[in-house]
Enzyme design. Structure first.
Site, PDB file in Angstrom:
ATOM      1  N   GLU A   1      -7.578   4.418  12.787  1.00 33.76           N
ATOM      2  CA  GLU A   1      -6.456   4.123  13.680  1.00 33.76           C
ATOM      3  C   GLU A   1      -6.444   4.967  14.945  1.00 33.76           C
ATOM      4  OE1 GLU A   1      -2.737   4.331  11.531  1.00 33.76           O
ATOM      5  OE2 GLU A   1      -3.768   3.982   9.628  1.00 33.76           O
TER       6      GLU A   1
ATOM      7  N   ASP B   1       0.849  -1.202   0.000  1.00 34.17           N
ATOM      8  CA  ASP B   1       0.000   0.000   0.000  1.00 34.17           C
ATOM      9  C   ASP B   1       0.873   1.236   0.000  1.00 34.17           C
ATOM     10  OD1 ASP B   1      -0.038   0.923   3.141  1.00 34.17           O
ATOM     11  OD2 ASP B   1      -0.054  -1.259   2.988  1.00 34.17           O
TER      12      ASP B   1
END
Length: 283
Positions: free
Chosen positions: A179, A88
């Protein structure tokens, strides 16, 4: 009498010293055992490094850190060579030469990539457009993700993603990256916002989004309410070698090197082979 006392003290002292020596030997033995287990566990990685690695290094890691990172990466990928492997990226990787991004160390083929598209209610990744196009031209399976900001309006964040990302047939489902914990709202309010984002995005693309998060964060705050969503879990634990059965993707390192990309890159393993991955794509 004095002699007997001194002799007794001497014997006691010898016994005490002997006991300390045995404790020291026992601790040393345990430590050696752990080292031996570690070497055995990552034996293929050590052999690979000693036999084939060069002295290439990057500034952000010491040589020893780079060595350990390479050993772990090789060991995990070697164990999962029957699964699809990907990476990613975002603007933090700077400009990418997509024509070079075919393998890791020429040993493991890269089959997919997740590209950051947006963050919050108004941030568009400065390299999303070129990365999205580059991945398409490279003919690698691609997916887009949104970095969720807990203290910003969830529907505006969903709209930012929808406006920016035009998914096509063969692309992976959209990803919600969560997150952080909120600073100005409760966990329950955060969950309401996440649910709103997920529902709006699913309604638009007609496919269930994937949730990306760290394993601890997901377990502590999301698992109870969001277990019905596909999971992309980040866990960099040196001693973990396998995916859980309910993980769709596992991000196991942030320290990989890929030709064509400057600096370090996250590497991910799909819980299945490339054919199964294609079945997860938009049709």
């Amino acid at each position: 009498m004095t002699y007997k006392i001194q002799r007794h003290k001497s014997i006691t002292k010898r016994k005490s010293n002997s006991k300390r020596k045995w404790i020291f030997y026992l601790i040393s033995l345990v430590l050696l055992l752990f080292v031996a287990i570690g070497i055995y566990k990552f034996r293929d990685g050590f052999l690979y490094y000693l036999g084939f690695k060069t002295n290439k290094n990057i500034a952000t890691l010491s040589k020893e850190e780079r060595k350990l990172a390479d050993i772990r990466i090789y060991e995990v990928l070697h164990k999962h060579d029957d699964k699809a492997i990907g990476f990613d990226v975002s603007e933090y990787q700077s400009k990418i030469d997509w024509e070079q991004t075919y393998h890791i160390d020429e040993a493991f083929e890269l089959s997919f990539v997740f590209i950051r598209a947006t963050a919050g209610k108004n941030k568009i990744d400065t390299r999303f457009k070129e990365n999205w196009k580059g991945a398409k031209e490279r003919q690698i399976i691609r997916g887009a993700y949104h970095y969720y900001r807990p203290n910003e309006n969830s529907l505006e964040q969903a709209e930012n993603f929808i406006t920016t990302v035009k998914l096509q047939k063969g692309d992976l489902p959209p990803v919600l990256d969560i997150e952080k914990l909120p600073k100005s709202q409760s966990i329950d309010s955060l969950k309401v916002g996440l649910r709103r984002w997920l529902k709006k995005v699913e309604k638009h693309y007609k496919v269930k989004p994937i949730i990306y998060s760290g394993e601890s964060y997901y377990t502590d705050f999301l698992k109870k309410e969001f277990s019905d969503y596909p999971l992309w879990i980040a866990n960099y634990n040196f001693w973990r070698n396998d995916l859980e059965s309910d993980w769709l993707f596992w991000q196991f390192t942030e320290k990989a090197q890929i030709q064509g990309i400057e600096g370090m890159v996250d590497i991910n393993i799909f819980n299945g082979d490339t054919n199964k991955l294609l079945l997860k794509c938009i049709r």
